[in-house]
Design an enzyme around this catalytic site. Structure first.
Site, mmCIF file in Angstrom:
data_model
loop_
_atom_site.group_PDB
_atom_site.id
_atom_site.type_symbol
_atom_site.label_atom_id
_atom_site.label_comp_id
_atom_site.label_asym_id
_atom_site.label_seq_id
_atom_site.Cartn_x
_atom_site.Cartn_y
_atom_site.Cartn_z
ATOM 1 N N GLN A 96 8.872 -6.637 6.012
ATOM 2 C CA GLN A 96 8.216 -5.420 5.855
ATOM 3 C C GLN A 96 9.132 -4.454 5.368
ATOM 4 O O GLN A 96 10.294 -4.319 5.557
ATOM 5 C CB GLN A 96 7.882 -5.076 7.554
ATOM 6 C CG GLN A 96 7.295 -3.711 7.682
ATOM 7 C CD GLN A 96 5.702 -3.765 7.238
ATOM 8 O OE1 GLN A 96 4.968 -4.806 7.282
ATOM 9 N NE2 GLN A 96 5.209 -3.134 6.316
ATOM 10 N N ASP B 167 3.469 -12.422 0.480
ATOM 11 C CA ASP B 167 3.118 -10.918 -0.117
ATOM 12 C C ASP B 167 3.160 -10.882 -1.671
ATOM 13 O O ASP B 167 2.942 -9.829 -2.105
ATOM 14 C CB ASP B 167 4.542 -10.038 0.372
ATOM 15 C CG ASP B 167 4.045 -9.001 1.568
ATOM 16 O OD1 ASP B 167 2.941 -8.668 1.510
ATOM 17 O OD2 ASP B 167 5.103 -8.649 2.210
ATOM 18 N N LYS C 185 -0.526 -7.021 11.934
ATOM 19 C CA LYS C 185 -0.467 -8.475 11.265
ATOM 20 C C LYS C 185 -0.167 -9.569 12.078
ATOM 21 O O LYS C 185 -0.826 -10.599 12.237
ATOM 22 C CB LYS C 185 0.823 -8.400 10.275
ATOM 23 C CG LYS C 185 0.390 -7.596 9.025
ATOM 24 C CD LYS C 185 1.681 -7.285 8.346
ATOM 25 C CE LYS C 185 1.415 -6.318 7.023
ATOM 26 N NZ LYS C 185 2.542 -5.779 6.479
#
Ligand code: NAD
Length: 291
Positions: free
Chosen positions: A96, A119, A52
């Site tokens: 994450q 997200d 990412k």
């Protein structure tokens, strides 16, 4: 059978974003800024975070990564999230997953400012998406929908069967495939670990989306001739012939299933790269809203 080349589509999307960043910067704005929080040393999570950050750099985004020990207390993690919420120079951030067992994932997700929740996991974003309002769409389902849109895959009136009901993939995927518009307007069935006679359901699918995390679970006798098959699974299976000792495989037995499909995504090189590109896309949206 046509292969859906998620890697190529993701590179196109990332290049479009890079050009957009260039124009933003020419116009006197700062580039979009994404932060990634990693807790602990999970090797797969480290690899995802690394990918990412690298994708951000290539598109001209600013990126920051914050790495915490697996022993961090929930309070300290929530405070770190609050600091990111308050940072005016930051457009979006992600934590994450998975997190260590002593940390309540929902408390973490609910602490993220929904306007920075790139997200798309915050209940406000999930709820807005569910009723068709403007929201961040989580990166994996968002990336899949974007891939279908760019491949002009016909979805209207089709029966879409989704294997898996997780909050990250299966559940939002179902909401997106049933909503009005393209891709969408599907009749959606969600199958999961408690579903009985799964084959009788998957063989009805015009579009089959597999997100269960079981290597090569979907076999040819589970797939209708001409179906579109989207393989979300990323599974590590032991492979002594590889230097690293494992290979990545999806939830679909690609070699046997692909001849029956009209379209299919490979693993790797399908949904995975689209997820990263779509995260950048969400960060761009967040940055534009902040301009
Ligand atoms: P999860 O473990 O949270 O959920 C798995 C789902 O599969 C559950 O809803 C469960 O009910 C269902 N399931 C389990 N066994 C089943 C069975 N025998 N039959 C039918 N359904 C069954 O997993 P997740 O986070 O949704 O991820 C699923 C897979 O997708 C994993 O392989 C994961 O690595 C992968 N993934 C890939 C990306 C990407 O970017 N490509 C992103 C997220 C997840």
């Amino acid at each position: 059978m046509e292969l859906i080349d998620g890697k190529a589509i993701s590179l196109t999307l990332r290049e479009e974003l890079r050009i957009e960043v260039e124009e933003m910067v020419k116009g006197g704005h700062r580039p979009p800024h994404l932060a990634v929080i990693l807790v602990g040393e999970n090797p797969a999570s480290q690899a995802y975070v690394g990918a990412k950050v690298k994708a951000c750099e290539k598109a001209g985004f600013k990126s920051s990564s914050l790495h915490f020990e697996p022993t961090i207390s929930q309070d300290d993690l929530l405070k770190a999230i609050q600091t990111l919420n308050d940072d005016d120079e930051l457009d979006g951030f992600i934590i994450q997953l998975p997190l260590p067992d002593h940390i309540d994932e929902n408390a973490v997700i609910e602490t993220v400012d929904p306007t920075k929740d790139v997200d798309g996991f915050h209940p406000i974003n999930v709820g807005r998406m569910a009723i068709g309002l403007d929201s961040f769409i989580s990166a994996t389902p968002g990336g899949i929908v974007e891939m279908m849109r760019r491949m002009n895959i016909e979805t209207e009136g089709k029966h879409c069967v989704i294997l898996g009901r997780s909050n990250i993939v299966g559940a939002p995927m179902a909401m997106l495939m049933r909503r009005k518009g393209h891709p969408g307007n599907c009749t959606v069935t969600v199958a999961h670990s408690r579903t009985k006679d799964i084959k009788s359901i998957t063989t009805q699918a015009d579009i089959l989306i597999a997100a269960i995390g079981i290597p090569e679970y979907v076999k040819p006798d589970m797939v209708k001739e001409g179906a579109v098959v989207i393989d979300v699974g990323i599974n590590r299976v032991e492979d002594a012939s590889r230097e690293r000792g494992y290979r990545l495989t999806g939830d679909v037995a690609f070699g046997e299933v692909s001849p029956k499909c009209s379209y299919i995504t490979p693993v790797p090189g399908g949904v995975g790269p689209m997820t990263i590109a779509y995260l950048l896309n969400n960060t761009m949206i967040a940055a534009r809203k902040r301009m």
